[in-house]
Write an enzyme that holds these catalytic residues in place. Structure first.
Site, PDB file in Angstrom:
ATOM      1  N   HIS A 229     127.364  56.519  59.186  1.00 53.80           N
ATOM      2  CA  HIS A 229     126.913  55.604  60.255  1.00 53.80           C
ATOM      3  C   HIS A 229     127.826  56.192  61.614  1.00 53.80           C
ATOM      4  CE1 HIS A 229     126.495  52.013  62.430  1.00 53.80           C
ATOM      5  NE2 HIS A 229     125.823  51.430  61.508  1.00 53.80           N
ATOM      6  N   ARG A 368     118.358  56.908  54.915  1.00 55.52           N
ATOM      7  CA  ARG A 368     117.841  55.288  54.672  1.00 55.52           C
ATOM      8  C   ARG A 368     117.728  54.927  56.151  1.00 55.52           C
ATOM      9  NH1 ARG A 368     120.533  50.985  55.162  1.00 55.52           N
ATOM     10  NH2 ARG A 368     122.352  51.751  54.823  1.00 55.52           N
TER      11      ARG A 368
HETATM   12  C1  SIN Z   1     124.476  48.370  60.561  1.00 52.65           C
HETATM   13  O1  SIN Z   1     124.586  47.377  60.742  1.00 52.65           O
HETATM   14  O2  SIN Z   1     124.410  49.205  61.279  1.00 52.65           O
HETATM   15  C2  SIN Z   1     124.417  49.062  59.112  1.00 52.65           C
HETATM   16  C3  SIN Z   1     122.999  48.316  58.232  1.00 52.65           C
HETATM   17  C4  SIN Z   1     122.695  49.226  57.309  1.00 52.65           C
HETATM   18  O3  SIN Z   1     123.307  50.327  56.836  1.00 52.65           O
HETATM   19  O4  SIN Z   1     121.538  49.228  57.024  1.00 52.65           O
END
Ligand code: SIN
Length: 482
Positions: A229, A368
């Site tokens: 992330h 994903r």
């Molecule tokens: C996020 O809120 O950025 C993460 C959501 C996700 O991993 O789908």
């Protein structure tokens, strides 16, 4: 009695609870490491649930975006199953009491996140979707008479009879060991972020279920695809980092460098909302050039209303996002790979099933799409629960039982070493040299703990895939053709 032989579900997050609820009236025993039923990675999910209900949107368009983000490594049939069942899954959660956010007209408020070409994400409690969904599922499971919960237990082995998995080996909180028999065993143990130095997952998302499947010789797949992330809160030296949801960028927040220059300008047509692997690599690179920040100041006081989780996490670390940009780092977030399963969660080992992040049915491809993970847990969890409900109960007699055990865990110092190794070699940017060196070190660690054995398999998969694809980026080889 034969009809009382339970379905054993290992893991109490959204996928595990969805299986357990959908399996009614078949008896289910839910086995969780945590004592607190809400304490799972699902609880931390800030993004929402993708569902094609906006004007002009379709499950087909949602499927297309899922495959684009996944670098077309996705299994299209699984993707279509996911996106076509999304509305039903969200309606089910709503009926269980999940309070999805609505606009002034009472319609679901739709947000936008990276890789989605339109607003398609429903949230509950702003950035507290995972928590609200868990509240509803845990409360429903508590009322369900067919579900019995056993908390604080470690599952470290499987019971196998005539090649069929028919139970688990448990360690109770007091150290007592037990072999528990069941009509089926479901792994719903989540991801592997705990194997990296910095993760958005809780530390116990450490691949324990995946390692169990590995020990049992079940086929694993796509292990090299780990999603980072791009925007975890940068807290040097801390392992589990608070997430700064992508929905902030959907609401106009921008990534910038130390001089306030936009990081994503000219990198991708969707700029800050480009697929996650692309943004994560840009942030990873900026990190090496002085750092990366997320500027959400334009939201002003609204950040506390729509993003209460993010706002509280920033304030808790002395950062007021209304006044200054938030320092960010990429963090291990989601494993696209896992135990190989079919659409119904069947692994290559009869009697053993897997669902949610620990499983891999190909739905996410090489990367994903945002807000498809809670959806995956609900859609494929309910599907598996429905299958198990109808499964004939095996008779308990017959052949010899065999125990397949996961090797012991690494000691804390070994685990720290492994996390550093994995972050260096298996991070957003990889090379043959770093993967080879890590694999050698890992081979020495593998005799000391199951986490290193699992890491070895992941490193080997990354080494084997020589061209870049989705979240697997090799800086030393040419990109795969588009
Ligand atoms: C996020 O809120 O950025 C993460 C959501 C996700 O991993 O789908």
């Amino acid at each position: 009695m034969k009809s009382e032989l339970p379905i054993l579900v290992v893991g109490g997050g959204i996928a595990g609870l969805s299986v357990a609820l959908a399996a009614a009236p078949a008896p289910v025993r839910l086995l969780t490491r945590a004592i607190n039923p809400r304490s799972t990675a699902s609880l931390l999910a800030q993004g929402g649930i993708a569902v094609a209900v906006g004007p002009g949107d379709t499950p087909q368009a949602h499927a297309d975006d899922t495959c684009i983000a996944g670098a077309f490594h996705n299994d299209r049939a699984m993707v279509e199953l996911l996106t076509s069942q999304a509305r039903e899954a969200v309606d089910w959660l709503h009926a269980l009491g999940v309070p999805f956010d609505t606009d002034e007209a009472g319609r679901w408020r739709l947000g936008r996140e990276g890789g989605h070409r339109c607003a398609r994400i429903v949230h509950a409690g702003g950035d507290a979707t995972g928590a609200r969904v868990m509240d509803a599922l845990v409360a429903t499971a508590r009322r369900a008479t067919h579900i019995q919960r056993l908390t604080g237990v470690e599952v470290d082995g499987l019971v196998v009879r005539d090649g069929v998995v028919c139970g688990v080996c448990l360690i109770h909180p007091d150290g007592r060991r037990e072999a528990m028999h069941g009509r089926a065993v479901v792994l719903a143990t989540g991801g592997i972020g705990g194997l990296f130095a910095q993760t958005s997952n809780p530390p116990d998302a450490d691949g324990s279920g995946l390692a169990l499947a590995q020990a049992a010789g079940a086929a694993l797949r796509d292990l090299e695809f780990v999603q980072f992330h791009p925007t975890a809160l940068a807290l040097p030296g801390q392992h589990s980092l608070p997430l700064l949801t992508e929905a902030l960028r959907g609401a106009g927040a921008r990534l910038c460098d130390a001089h306030g220059r936009p990081l994503m300008a000219g990198v991708h047509p969707l700029a800050d909302l480009a697929p996650r692997d692309i943004v994560a690599r840009r942030v990873w690179q900026a990190q090496r050039e002085g750092g990366a920040w997320l500027d959400a100041r334009h939201l002003g006081q609204d950040i506390s209303v729509h993003f209460p989780t993010v706002f509280a996490a920033c304030l808790a670390h002395g950062i007021d996002p209304r006044i200054r940009p938030i320092p960010v780092v990429p963090a291990a977030h989601f494993h696209m790979g896992g135990v190989q399963v079919d659409a119904d969660g069947r692994t290559s080992r009869p009697g053993l099933y897997a669902v949610g992040e620990v499983a891999c049915n190909g739905v996410h491809g090489a990367n994903r799409l945002a807000s498809n993970s809670l959806l995956e847990g609900v859609v494929f969890g309910r599907r598996l629960g429905a299958l198990l409900r109808q499964l004939p109960v095996p008779d308990g007699g017959g052949g010899r039982h065999r125990i397949v055990r996961r090797p012991p865990a690494l000691a804390p110092a070994g685990l720290m070493q492994l996390r550093m190794l994995m972050s260096h070699a298996m991070g957003p940017v990889r090379s043959e040299a770093s993967l080879t060196a890590a694999l050698e070190t890992c081979a020495a660690l593998a005799a000391r703990g199951w986490q290193a054995r699992l890491a070895q398999a992941m490193l080997a998969a990354a080494l084997q895939r020589r061209s870049s694809l989705g979240a697997h980026y090799r800086c030393d080889t040419v990109p795969a053709p588009a």
